[in-house]
Scaffold this motif. Structure first.
Motif, PDB file in Angstrom:
ATOM      1  N   ILE A   2       0.837  -1.201   0.000  1.00  0.00           N
ATOM      2  CA  ILE A   2       0.000   0.000   0.000  1.00  0.00           C
ATOM      3  C   ILE A   2       0.869   1.246   0.000  1.00  0.00           C
ATOM      4  N   LYS A   3       0.565   2.198  -0.887  1.00  0.00           N
ATOM      5  CA  LYS A   3       1.280   3.469  -0.939  1.00  0.00           C
ATOM      6  C   LYS A   3       0.273   4.606  -0.901  1.00  0.00           C
ATOM      7  N   THR A   4       0.744   5.781  -0.550  1.00  0.00           N
ATOM      8  CA  THR A   4      -0.118   6.961  -0.648  1.00  0.00           C
ATOM      9  C   THR A   4       0.503   7.923  -1.655  1.00  0.00           C
ATOM     10  N   ILE A   5      -0.296   8.375  -2.593  1.00  0.00           N
ATOM     11  CA  ILE A   5       0.190   9.329  -3.593  1.00  0.00           C
ATOM     12  C   ILE A   5      -0.567  10.640  -3.404  1.00  0.00           C
ATOM     13  N   THR A   6       0.166  11.721  -3.254  1.00  0.00           N
ATOM     14  CA  THR A   6      -0.499  13.006  -2.984  1.00  0.00           C
ATOM     15  C   THR A   6      -0.353  14.006  -4.133  1.00  0.00           C
TER      16      THR A   6
END
Lengths: 238, 238
Positions: A2-6
């Motif tokens: 899981i990654k977060t892209i902003t």
């Protein structure tokens, strides 16, 4: 994973966006799809590369899930009100398998028609769908949407009919005078059912390959919509 | 009568544009349509009020033809590349006639589906199409476009099923367990065939009116597109 892209400038977002163009889809052999229903079918058939979603969802370990903002999701989606998930899928490798029941689309150009025909072929347990290379691409986002996930469950390829005939009966849908009424057609075991372009029907050179010609009995009007005609024919010819 | 209109602010152009909204369509009992094919069918059925075209065309004396620029035509058209003609048509008056073979759409919401179902009902010689008042309006421009002129040839109305049942068999398309396979259905002489919403099917209160329930045998997938299902059912039930 899981990654977060902003950021909209993130490399994975840029890569995913590039797949809106056919050129890049062909280059990378990948395409974009969306909706949870499609994702479920794509996961089941192991065709998911990477997911972009606004909320956490349960996915297999080997698939990357990127959590993104609604703004970023809208950038990737082809819908005005996206459902909250867009994903990259890989194109199916052409495998040279033997298919007995094939739907072939000869220069069908409307993406809604192509997607709906793929969905219908799956519902009637066809083995594969082939489309001529000048048909609407099966990886067009509107085709994917209107196939309702069927694109992941039935083998579908862009390939000329001349390359796939292998002892098949070729059943051409046409209003020609020598066409048989659908009710009177003997359904063979191994066939290619050919549907033609929305305005011009099946091309002459393709129609000449016919071993059987079939028509639906209609009144008052010149023709049925090609997806409707395809649905009626596949319901009988299966 | 032939006129030339050069300004987008012309009163007739403003009036025609207002018909893009359902409110004004209902108020004036008129709607917009386009393409030469539709115009031909609308003229045949005496439903044309006024025409806007970029070139002279041969029309009956009592119909006004307005020659307009391409810019003005684009303002009236709902297509990116209009064919060169847009016209005002009048809605059919509800006439309380007796119809034996009716297609009824219960909250069908996609305009392409509604238009295609109207076209298909005409091809299978149905007497009329009724849609529930919360379905997509039959005068929506996308419905008109996808009906391919059929809207002018078959009586079509927005009216609740409760107001039209008059000794008809009510045949509901549903995947309920007690539905009969289409192949085993006895086709009555006087019936209403009911198709439901794209996501939710036929509403419970409408399904309860059924005197027969019918389904199409499918595999691999939950459902068919409603226009495809309607086409397959109407091909048999006619």
């Amino acid at each position: 994973m899981i990654k977060t892209i902003t950021s909209k400038d993130n490399a994975r977002i840029k890569f995913a966006s590039s797949l809106k163009e056919n050129k890049y889809r062909k280059m990378h052999k990948m395409f974009l799809a969306e909706t949870y229903k499609s994702l479920e079918m794509a996961l089941k058939h192991h065709q998911v590369v990477e997911i972009f979603a606004t909320e956490w969802i349960d996915v297999p370990e080997d698939v990357t899930l990127n959590i993104v903002s609604e703004d970023i999701l809208k950038k990737l989606s082809s819908n005005v009100n996206p459902e909250g998930v867009v994903f990259i899928a890989k194109m199916r490798e052409y495998d040279d398998k033997k298919y007995n029941k094939i739907l072939y689309l000869d220069k069908v150009s409307d993406p809604g028609n192509v997607g709906t025909l793929i969905r219908t072929a799956l519902a009637f347990n066809y083995d594969a769908v082939f489309v001529s290379e000048d048909s609407c691409s099966i990886y067009n986002e509107k085709v994917i949407n209107s196939s309702k996930g069927a694109i992941f469950a039935i083998p579908a390829f862009e390939r000329d009919i001349s390359k796939i005939i292998d002892g098949h009966e070729v059943i051409v849908s046409t209003l020609d005078k020598d066409s048989v009424d659908l009710e009177n057609l003997d359904v063979p075991n191994k066939f290619i059912l050919v549907m033609g372009n929305e305005s011009h029907g099946v091309r002459k050179e393709v129609a000449e390959l016919a071993t059987k010609k079939v028509k639906i009995r209609i009144q008052n009007i010149d023709s049925l919509n090609v997806a409707i005609a395809g649905g009626i024919l596949m319901n009988k010819i299966r």
